[in-house]
Design a protein around this motif. Structure first.
Motif, PDB file in Angstrom:
ATOM      1  N   ARG A 102       0.808  -1.224   0.000  1.00  0.00           N
ATOM      2  CA  ARG A 102       0.000   0.000   0.000  1.00  0.00           C
ATOM      3  C   ARG A 102       0.843   1.276   0.000  1.00  0.00           C
ATOM      4  O   ARG A 102       0.573   2.210  -0.737  1.00  0.00           O
ATOM      5  CB  ARG A 102      -0.989   0.009   1.186  1.00  0.00           C
ATOM      6  N   ASP A 103       1.923   1.283   0.810  1.00  0.00           N
ATOM      7  CA  ASP A 103       2.709   2.518   0.895  1.00  0.00           C
ATOM      8  C   ASP A 103       3.512   2.801  -0.360  1.00  0.00           C
ATOM      9  O   ASP A 103       3.906   3.933  -0.598  1.00  0.00           O
ATOM     10  CB  ASP A 103       3.664   2.458   2.093  1.00  0.00           C
ATOM     11  N   MET A 104       3.798   1.779  -1.119  1.00  0.00           N
ATOM     12  CA  MET A 104       4.612   2.049  -2.317  1.00  0.00           C
ATOM     13  C   MET A 104       3.806   1.986  -3.613  1.00  0.00           C
ATOM     14  O   MET A 104       4.364   1.997  -4.696  1.00  0.00           O
ATOM     15  CB  MET A 104       5.822   1.120  -2.363  1.00  0.00           C
ATOM     16  N   THR A 105       2.478   1.928  -3.496  1.00  0.00           N
ATOM     17  CA  THR A 105       1.650   1.889  -4.713  1.00  0.00           C
ATOM     18  C   THR A 105       1.057   3.261  -4.999  1.00  0.00           C
ATOM     19  O   THR A 105       0.582   3.938  -4.094  1.00  0.00           O
ATOM     20  CB  THR A 105       0.499   0.878  -4.548  1.00  0.00           C
ATOM     21  N   LYS A 106       1.120   3.647  -6.256  1.00  0.00           N
ATOM     22  CA  LYS A 106       0.485   4.898  -6.694  1.00  0.00           C
ATOM     23  C   LYS A 106      -0.572   4.541  -7.729  1.00  0.00           C
ATOM     24  O   LYS A 106      -0.292   3.812  -8.671  1.00  0.00           O
ATOM     25  CB  LYS A 106       1.523   5.793  -7.368  1.00  0.00           C
ATOM     26  N   PHE A 107      -1.763   5.061  -7.517  1.00  0.00           N
ATOM     27  CA  PHE A 107      -2.838   4.767  -8.459  1.00  0.00           C
ATOM     28  C   PHE A 107      -3.002   5.940  -9.430  1.00  0.00           C
ATOM     29  O   PHE A 107      -2.899   7.100  -9.020  1.00  0.00           O
ATOM     30  CB  PHE A 107      -4.156   4.570  -7.718  1.00  0.00           C
ATOM     31  N   HIS A 108      -3.248   5.630 -10.678  1.00  0.00           N
ATOM     32  CA  HIS A 108      -3.660   6.702 -11.579  1.00  0.00           C
ATOM     33  C   HIS A 108      -4.731   6.208 -12.548  1.00  0.00           C
ATOM     34  O   HIS A 108      -4.887   5.004 -12.748  1.00  0.00           O
ATOM     35  CB  HIS A 108      -2.475   7.360 -12.289  1.00  0.00           C
ATOM     36  N   GLN A 109      -5.449   7.174 -13.071  1.00  0.00           N
ATOM     37  CA  GLN A 109      -6.604   6.865 -13.920  1.00  0.00           C
ATOM     38  C   GLN A 109      -6.343   7.322 -15.351  1.00  0.00           C
ATOM     39  O   GLN A 109      -5.839   8.423 -15.561  1.00  0.00           O
ATOM     40  CB  GLN A 109      -7.830   7.594 -13.362  1.00  0.00           C
ATOM     41  N   THR A 110      -6.675   6.461 -16.294  1.00  0.00           N
ATOM     42  CA  THR A 110      -6.640   6.867 -17.704  1.00  0.00           C
ATOM     43  C   THR A 110      -8.013   6.614 -18.292  1.00  0.00           C
ATOM     44  O   THR A 110      -8.541   5.501 -18.186  1.00  0.00           O
ATOM     45  CB  THR A 110      -5.596   6.053 -18.497  1.00  0.00           C
ATOM     46  N   THR A 111      -8.586   7.654 -18.872  1.00  0.00           N
ATOM     47  CA  THR A 111      -9.848   7.478 -19.580  1.00  0.00           C
ATOM     48  C   THR A 111      -9.536   7.530 -21.070  1.00  0.00           C
ATOM     49  O   THR A 111      -8.946   8.509 -21.553  1.00  0.00           O
ATOM     50  CB  THR A 111     -10.850   8.570 -19.185  1.00  0.00           C
ATOM     51  N   ASN A 112      -9.857   6.448 -21.758  1.00  0.00           N
ATOM     52  CA  ASN A 112      -9.563   6.337 -23.187  1.00  0.00           C
ATOM     53  C   ASN A 112     -10.803   6.681 -23.992  1.00  0.00           C
ATOM     54  O   ASN A 112     -11.900   6.215 -23.675  1.00  0.00           O
ATOM     55  CB  ASN A 112      -9.179   4.887 -23.537  1.00  0.00           C
ATOM     56  N   ASN A 191     -14.404   0.912 -33.438  1.00  0.00           N
ATOM     57  CA  ASN A 191     -15.730   0.518 -33.898  1.00  0.00           C
ATOM     58  C   ASN A 191     -16.079   1.353 -35.126  1.00  0.00           C
ATOM     59  O   ASN A 191     -15.708   2.513 -35.213  1.00  0.00           O
ATOM     60  CB  ASN A 191     -16.716   0.780 -32.749  1.00  0.00           C
ATOM     61  N   GLN A 192     -16.818   0.734 -36.045  1.00  0.00           N
ATOM     62  CA  GLN A 192     -17.109   1.415 -37.305  1.00  0.00           C
ATOM     63  C   GLN A 192     -18.059   2.599 -37.136  1.00  0.00           C
ATOM     64  O   GLN A 192     -17.961   3.595 -37.835  1.00  0.00           O
ATOM     65  CB  GLN A 192     -17.731   0.403 -38.256  1.00  0.00           C
ATOM     66  N   VAL A 193     -18.976   2.484 -36.180  1.00  0.00           N
ATOM     67  CA  VAL A 193     -20.049   3.481 -36.093  1.00  0.00           C
ATOM     68  C   VAL A 193     -19.967   4.321 -34.823  1.00  0.00           C
ATOM     69  O   VAL A 193     -20.156   5.534 -34.851  1.00  0.00           O
ATOM     70  CB  VAL A 193     -21.432   2.760 -36.111  1.00  0.00           C
ATOM     71  N   LEU A 194     -19.691   3.663 -33.708  1.00  0.00           N
ATOM     72  CA  LEU A 194     -19.816   4.348 -32.421  1.00  0.00           C
ATOM     73  C   LEU A 194     -18.467   4.670 -31.793  1.00  0.00           C
ATOM     74  O   LEU A 194     -17.524   3.887 -31.922  1.00  0.00           O
ATOM     75  CB  LEU A 194     -20.578   3.438 -31.437  1.00  0.00           C
ATOM     76  N   PRO A 195     -18.386   5.810 -31.078  1.00  0.00           N
ATOM     77  CA  PRO A 195     -17.176   6.045 -30.292  1.00  0.00           C
ATOM     78  C   PRO A 195     -17.192   5.119 -29.080  1.00  0.00           C
ATOM     79  O   PRO A 195     -18.242   4.589 -28.705  1.00  0.00           O
ATOM     80  CB  PRO A 195     -17.305   7.508 -29.860  1.00  0.00           C
ATOM     81  N   ARG A 196     -16.049   4.904 -28.488  1.00  0.00           N
ATOM     82  CA  ARG A 196     -15.999   4.014 -27.318  1.00  0.00           C
ATOM     83  C   ARG A 196     -15.150   4.666 -26.229  1.00  0.00           C
ATOM     84  O   ARG A 196     -14.142   5.312 -26.531  1.00  0.00           O
ATOM     85  CB  ARG A 196     -15.394   2.675 -27.732  1.00  0.00           C
ATOM     86  N   ILE A 197     -15.592   4.461 -24.974  1.00  0.00           N
ATOM     87  CA  ILE A 197     -14.824   4.997 -23.837  1.00  0.00           C
ATOM     88  C   ILE A 197     -14.517   3.853 -22.888  1.00  0.00           C
ATOM     89  O   ILE A 197     -15.362   2.988 -22.639  1.00  0.00           O
ATOM     90  CB  ILE A 197     -15.620   6.102 -23.112  1.00  0.00           C
ATOM     91  N   SER A 198     -13.301   3.840 -22.369  1.00  0.00           N
ATOM     92  CA  SER A 198     -12.973   2.906 -21.290  1.00  0.00           C
ATOM     93  C   SER A 198     -12.227   3.687 -20.212  1.00  0.00           C
ATOM     94  O   SER A 198     -11.530   4.659 -20.508  1.00  0.00           O
ATOM     95  CB  SER A 198     -12.121   1.741 -21.802  1.00  0.00           C
ATOM     96  N   ILE A 199     -12.424   3.252 -18.972  1.00  0.00           N
ATOM     97  CA  ILE A 199     -11.794   3.962 -17.838  1.00  0.00           C
ATOM     98  C   ILE A 199     -10.970   2.943 -17.056  1.00  0.00           C
ATOM     99  O   ILE A 199     -11.500   1.942 -16.576  1.00  0.00           O
ATOM    100  CB  ILE A 199     -12.870   4.568 -16.906  1.00  0.00           C
ATOM    101  N   ALA A 200      -9.677   3.210 -16.965  1.00  0.00           N
ATOM    102  CA  ALA A 200      -8.790   2.264 -16.272  1.00  0.00           C
ATOM    103  C   ALA A 200      -8.180   2.929 -15.046  1.00  0.00           C
ATOM    104  O   ALA A 200      -7.761   4.090 -15.114  1.00  0.00           O
ATOM    105  CB  ALA A 200      -7.661   1.830 -17.207  1.00  0.00           C
ATOM    106  N   ILE A 201      -8.164   2.205 -13.927  1.00  0.00           N
ATOM    107  CA  ILE A 201      -7.353   2.675 -12.795  1.00  0.00           C
ATOM    108  C   ILE A 201      -6.201   1.693 -12.643  1.00  0.00           C
ATOM    109  O   ILE A 201      -6.396   0.488 -12.451  1.00  0.00           O
ATOM    110  CB  ILE A 201      -8.172   2.846 -11.503  1.00  0.00           C
ATOM    111  N   PHE A 202      -4.991   2.229 -12.815  1.00  0.00           N
ATOM    112  CA  PHE A 202      -3.771   1.423 -12.781  1.00  0.00           C
ATOM    113  C   PHE A 202      -3.114   1.545 -11.417  1.00  0.00           C
ATOM    114  O   PHE A 202      -3.150   2.616 -10.807  1.00  0.00           O
ATOM    115  CB  PHE A 202      -2.750   1.934 -13.799  1.00  0.00           C
ATOM    116  N   SER A 203      -2.493   0.460 -10.975  1.00  0.00           N
ATOM    117  CA  SER A 203      -1.680   0.570  -9.760  1.00  0.00           C
ATOM    118  C   SER A 203      -0.225   0.430 -10.163  1.00  0.00           C
ATOM    119  O   SER A 203       0.182  -0.597 -10.688  1.00  0.00           O
ATOM    120  CB  SER A 203      -2.063  -0.531  -8.776  1.00  0.00           C
ATOM    121  N   ARG A 204       0.528   1.513  -9.952  1.00  0.00           N
ATOM    122  CA  ARG A 204       1.960   1.487 -10.249  1.00  0.00           C
ATOM    123  C   ARG A 204       2.732   1.610  -8.955  1.00  0.00           C
ATOM    124  O   ARG A 204       2.165   1.940  -7.927  1.00  0.00           O
ATOM    125  CB  ARG A 204       2.323   2.652 -11.164  1.00  0.00           C
TER     126      ARG A 204
END
Ligand SMILES: O=C(O)CCC(=O)C(=O)O
Ligand SMILES: [Fe+2]
Length: 269
Positions: A102-112, A191-204
């Motif tokens: 826990r003390d050495m983990t940093k979380f960050h978020q990427t929204t694609n 995707n051919q027609v629709l945009p797509r969003i994904s949200i990732a929370i990474f632990s580094r």
């Protein structure tokens, strides 16, 4: 979170690109529209314990800061619960990974954000890779597929399920578990027609964190596959191996021949 993320990517170009920044540690937007890649991504810290970052998050849409702060709290709590289950799965005390990491983990978020592409076969949203941290918690917008994982040498689409998160094992967990948990190779197609969003929370991890197989998991039958290294050393390998990040941990392998079959399987792709 998906609603405010969608609102963010519906903002005019001039508003979104206010978040252009060359500082990877502050919230920033990256546009990747070259070499067949079609993606925008908004990246920022997501660590309620270590970072004072809320005032740096987008001001627009107006609810972004409040929602992202609450989301970071919920997801990092979920990750801590998953560490408990993973510890138990490895036959360790439930709080083993939590205490160690826990003390050495940093979380960050990427929204694609992946815009639609009339000829999806000519483009890729995000090329094949493995995530470099411990585990990743990902959600996909409903109704648009795009995430694919490799299983038995073939691409398999992971369709979005209502209210479901996807949990990816990433590189450092594979190393720490001495290969018992396998990091997953994945990519995102457009995707051919629709945009797509994904949200990732990474632990580094913090750069000086020492990574290596957990002592209790090593014995005569299962000798250590990797040597210990500083997370910083792993990060330095990334630019040397652009597009092939899944090979990085092999640099720290003690007996590279033992992974040959894996390598051969990956060559099929
Ligand atoms: O868009 C997706 O589903 C995958 C995103 C991903 O793998 C990443 O951001 O590392
Ligand atoms: Fe990923």
């Amino acid at each position: 979170m998906m609603d405010v993320a969608t609102d963010f990517f519906e903002l005019p170009y001039e508003e979104r690109t206010k978040l252009y920044s060359y500082n990877p540690y502050s919230p920033h937007l990256t546009l990747q529209y070259q070499n067949r890649t079609l993606r925008e991504r908004l990246t920022h810290p997501a660590d309620p314990i270590h970072d004072d970052y809320i005032h740096l998050l987008p001001e627009n849409p107006p609810r972004y800061r409040e929602v992202a702060a609450a989301y970071a709290k919920e997801i990092t709590d979920l990750v801590c619960r998953l560490w408990g289950l993973i510890s138990e799965g490895l036959g360790l005390e439930t709080d083993y990974l939590q205490t160690r990491l826990r003390d050495m983990t940093k979380f960050h978020q990427t929204t694609n954000f992946y815009p639609p592409c009339l000829q999806p076969e000519l483009s890729i949203g995000l090329p094949v890779h493995t995530d470099i941290g411990l585990i990743t918690v990902l959600q996909q917008v409903q109704g648009v597929s795009g995430l694919q994982v490799i299983k038995d040498g073939k691409w398999l689409t992971v369709d979005p399920l209502p209210d479901a998160f996807i949990v990816n094992v990433a590189e450092q967990l594979e190393v720490m578990s001495n290969g018992r948990y396998k990091s997953v190779q994945h990519r995102a197609v457009t995707n051919q027609v629709l945009p797509r969003i994904s949200i990732a929370i990474f632990s580094r991890l913090s750069e000086d964190a020492i990574i290596g197989p957990i002592d209790d998991l090593i014995n005569e039958k299962q000798p250590s596959i990797y040597r210990n290294y500083r997370f910083e050393e792993f990060l330095k390998e990334i630019p040397k191996q652009m597009q092939t990040s899944w090979k990085i941990k092999q640099v720290f392998q003690l007996h590279p021949a033992s992974s040959q079959h894996l390598e051969e399987e990956r060559m099929l792709l």
